[in-house]
Design a protein around this motif. Structure first.
Motif, short mmCIF file in Angstrom:
data_model
loop_
_atom_site.label_atom_id
_atom_site.label_comp_id
_atom_site.label_asym_id
_atom_site.label_seq_id
_atom_site.Cartn_x
_atom_site.Cartn_y
_atom_site.Cartn_z
N GLY A 1 18.71 18.06 8.18
CA GLY A 1 17.82 19.06 7.73
C GLY A 1 18.26 19.63 6.53
N TYR A 2 17.88 21.04 6.42
CA TYR A 2 18.07 21.58 4.94
C TYR A 2 18.15 23.09 5.33
N ASN A 3 18.67 23.93 4.61
CA ASN A 3 18.98 25.30 4.87
C ASN A 3 17.77 26.03 3.78
N ASN A 4 16.72 26.64 4.49
CA ASN A 4 15.74 27.24 3.76
C ASN A 4 16.08 28.18 2.86
N VAL A 5 17.14 29.07 3.32
CA VAL A 5 17.72 30.24 2.47
C VAL A 5 18.38 29.86 1.42
N SER A 6 19.32 28.93 1.31
CA SER A 6 20.00 28.43 0.29
C SER A 6 19.64 27.03 -0.43
N SER A 7 18.56 26.45 0.10
CA SER A 7 17.87 25.44 -0.54
C SER A 7 19.21 24.26 -0.65
N GLU A 8 19.96 24.09 0.42
CA GLU A 8 20.92 23.13 0.48
C GLU A 8 20.56 22.24 1.76
N ALA A 9 21.11 20.84 1.62
CA ALA A 9 21.18 19.93 2.82
C ALA A 9 22.10 20.46 3.82
N VAL A 10 21.83 20.22 5.10
CA VAL A 10 22.68 20.66 6.28
C VAL A 10 22.73 19.49 7.41
N ILE A 11 23.85 19.61 7.84
CA ILE A 11 24.04 18.67 8.96
C ILE A 11 24.77 19.45 10.17
N ASP B 1 25.40 19.37 -3.68
CA ASP B 1 24.19 19.39 -4.52
C ASP B 1 22.82 18.85 -3.87
N THR B 2 22.84 18.68 -2.91
CA THR B 2 21.36 17.98 -2.02
C THR B 2 20.34 18.79 -1.62
N TYR B 3 19.21 18.41 -1.79
CA TYR B 3 18.22 18.96 -1.26
C TYR B 3 18.05 18.92 0.22
N MET B 4 18.21 17.53 0.80
CA MET B 4 18.03 17.62 2.39
C MET B 4 18.72 16.22 2.68
N THR B 5 19.14 16.40 4.08
CA THR B 5 19.50 15.11 4.64
C THR B 5 18.15 15.07 5.31
N SER B 6 17.51 13.73 5.61
CA SER B 6 16.54 13.30 6.33
C SER B 6 16.36 12.41 7.62
N SER B 7 17.73 11.81 7.63
CA SER B 7 18.03 10.83 8.90
C SER B 7 19.18 10.57 9.14
N LEU B 8 19.63 10.19 10.45
CA LEU B 8 21.06 9.79 10.55
C LEU B 8 21.13 8.70 11.42
N ALA B 9 22.27 8.05 11.35
CA ALA B 9 22.63 6.78 12.30
C ALA B 9 24.15 6.96 12.57
N PHE B 10 24.40 6.45 13.96
CA PHE B 10 25.67 6.57 14.37
C PHE B 10 26.16 5.15 15.14
N VAL B 11 27.41 5.03 15.06
CA VAL B 11 27.86 3.74 16.18
C VAL B 11 28.75 4.50 17.20
#
Length: 561
Positions: free
Chosen positions: A425-435, A454-464
């Motif tokens: 997702g993303y941090n609405n306070v700092s406007s940074e991507a978050v995991i 320096d990223t807006y957001m992370t939108s999806s994830l995948a794991f193995v």
């Protein structure tokens, strides 16, 4: 936008120099052609840190528009880094024509906007005119921030510029932040030359308006009314931003300017009653204000929301105040032609007001009264002055508004087993991507958001495995984002995708084979764990939101326009 983390059209600033057709020599307008049905004209101030968004989003969309001889689509852009001065561009059927060019002008000046309107009216006479102001905006404070000239257009200047040009505007659009603001609409409405206004109560991101989908209905049917064209802008906004999961805080309103101006009588009576009841009801006002929705990067509060809360507050006993609060809320919602907000901003009702408190009031009370006629004409300034009286010495007595929203917006969640999981997702306070990650089944979460992303957001994830995972998203400035962890999310490393598109979906079969998808038909594959990525063509030209493979040759992608 406001001078904060996210400004104007986007929160990622800077970028490569914009590209445009080579400039042509300036020439006086020829004899005016016969009027067309519509002209859509963009006043694009690229003389600042938003210049990079022009080629990435706006130019691309305008260039792709189909042709219609009865609709002119033009833009006058003031360049910054590429040193091209000012260019007037015309768009038709995939062609971009440089109609005229001039040396650099101050696009933050009242006189320049008057000149622009006269140029458009002379060169492109039409029955209807839509004007779009493309740049930084900050509600009643200013529009169009010219870095070279260090100048901005204030709302009185914008009103005067429209009056001086004497050119009726059917639809005035703001591809800029915070402009669905009652003070700004009132200044513009007093020109008596603007019928509808399209603007956002919120920040507008770097993508700005989706001009392609917004203008196609008009290009297909030039008989569309002004009200329909204003609504088209909002419909296109909804279609563009709703599937992009990082943009759930966006909002856009189309407003009937005449109806907003007619509401001024009711607003004045409401303000007078608020002021009269202030001695005993100030704590109630403060509580209702606290629970109302604000634009996230400034202290403009939704006017119908706060008025509605005052009307519904059982602790307020003045029946006249409750009645007037209901009337004002109804007046303002009735002036909204169209509105769409993301889920995070769903409480917005269409138009904001500056209820300045704390340091915001201390800093701007003087300029507010000097600049904005609404402040004195409705008694709003005197009310704010009284509301803040005795509460100015420090933050403990005059707290800034608390924006009641979640710190994080989350876009995806996945678990490798019962204990180990991640969320993006993303941090609405700092406007940074978050995991976020958990190792105890979700009872506790830790976050990761390195500044160097320096990223807006992370939108999806995948794991193995519980230790090996990937997250994708967007940097927002000519680059997507792909990050990888091999230690369960303690550390993440950057992987280069060589694409500027938003990445919206990811899937990995094992430690080597994976796919990511995103906007504009982006579909990438890796066979070496993400060290290199290759593009796959032919799946679609529309946005791809999700990808899932069952083995290295069989998979599905899903998306939409």
């Amino acid at each position: 936008g406001a001078p904060s983390v996210a400004t104007g059209l986007g929160s990622s600033l800077g970028g490569a120099p914009a590209q445009a057709p080579a400039p042509a020599a300036s020439s006086p307008a020829a004899t005016a052609p016969s009027p067309t049905s519509w002209t859509f004209a963009v006043y694009a101030n690229g003389d600042n840190n938003l210049e990079y968004t022009w080629p990435q989003f706006t130019l691309r969309a305008l260039r792709a528009l189909p042709a219609n001889a009865d609709v002119n689509v033009v833009a006058m852009i003031d360049w910054h880094s590429v040193k091209k001065g000012v260019q007037l561009l015309q768009f038709s059927g995939g062609k971009v024509t440089v109609v005229a060019s001039w040396p650099d002008k101050d696009f933050g000046a009242e006189a320049t906007f008057t000149w622009f309107l006269k140029q458009i009216a002379t060169r492109y006479p039409s029955t209807h005119l839509a004007v779009d102001i493309w740049d930084h905006g900050y509600g009643w404070r200013y529009i169009s921030d010219d870095f070279t000239s260090n100048d901005r257009i204030t709302m009185p200047e914008l009103r005067n510029a429209i009056r001086a040009a004497a050119v009726p505007i059917d639809v005035l659009c703001f591809d800029a932040c915070n402009m669905a603001n009652v003070e700004a609409v009132s200044e513009i409405g007093s020109s008596k030359l603007v019928r509808y206004l399209v603007g956002s109560e919120e920040t507008i991101d770097q993508d700005g308006y989706p001009y392609g989908s917004a203008l196609r209905p008009l290009l297909a049917d030039p008989s569309r009314t002004s009200r329909q064209v204003a609504g088209d802008m909002v419909s296109a906004w909804q279609g563009y931003y709703r599937p992009l999961r990082c943009f759930d805080w966006v909002s856009l309103s189309a407003l009937d300017v005449d109806q907003v101006m007619q509401a001024r009588t009711d607003i004045t009576a409401w303000v007078a009653r608020l002021h009269a009841d202030l001695p005993q009801d100030r704590p109630l006002y403060a509580a209702d204000l606290h629970h109302s929705i604000y634009a996230w990067d400034c202290w403009y509060v939704d006017m119908a929301d706060v008025a509605g809360r005052l009307a519904a507050d059982p602790a307020i006993t003045d029946a006249t105040l409750k009645m007037l609060s209901t009337t004002v809320a109804d007046d303002l919602t009735g002036a909204v032609v169209a509105l769409w907000s993301g889920s995070y901003a769903s409480a917005f009702k269409g138009i904001t007001i500056w209820w300045g408190t704390g340091s915001d009031w201390r800093a701007d009370q003087g300029i507010y009264r000097r600049q904005i006629a609404f402040a004195d004409q409705t008694g709003w300034y005197e009310f704010l002055k009284a509301y803040n009286a005795g509460h100015l010495p420090g933050p403990s007595q005059a707290p800034n508004p608390a924006v009641r929203r979640a710190n994080y917006g989350l876009t995806d969640v996945a678990f490798a087993d019962a204990d180990h999981g991640w969320a993006t997702g993303y941090n609405n306070v700092s406007s940074e991507a978050v995991i976020l990650r958990t190792t105890d089944g979700g009872r506790h979460w830790t976050t990761k958001s390195p500044a160097w992303w320096d990223t807006y957001m992370t939108s999806s994830l995948a794991f193995v495995t519980a230790r090996r995972a990937w997250a994708v998203g967007s940097e927002g400035d000519y680059e997507s984002a792909i990050v990888k962890t091999t230690d369960g999310g303690l550390n993440w490393s950057w992987q280069d995708s060589d694409t500027a598109q938003y990445l919206l979906g990811a899937d990995f079969l094992n430690a080597t084979h994976g796919w990511v998808c995103g906007s504009r038909g982006t579909l990438l594959q890796t066979t070496d764990g993400g060290r290199t990525w290759s593009g796959k063509r032919g799946a679609s030209v529309t946005d791809l939101w999700s990808v899932d493979f069952t083995d290295v040759t069989h998979g599905w992608v899903a998306g939409g326009n």
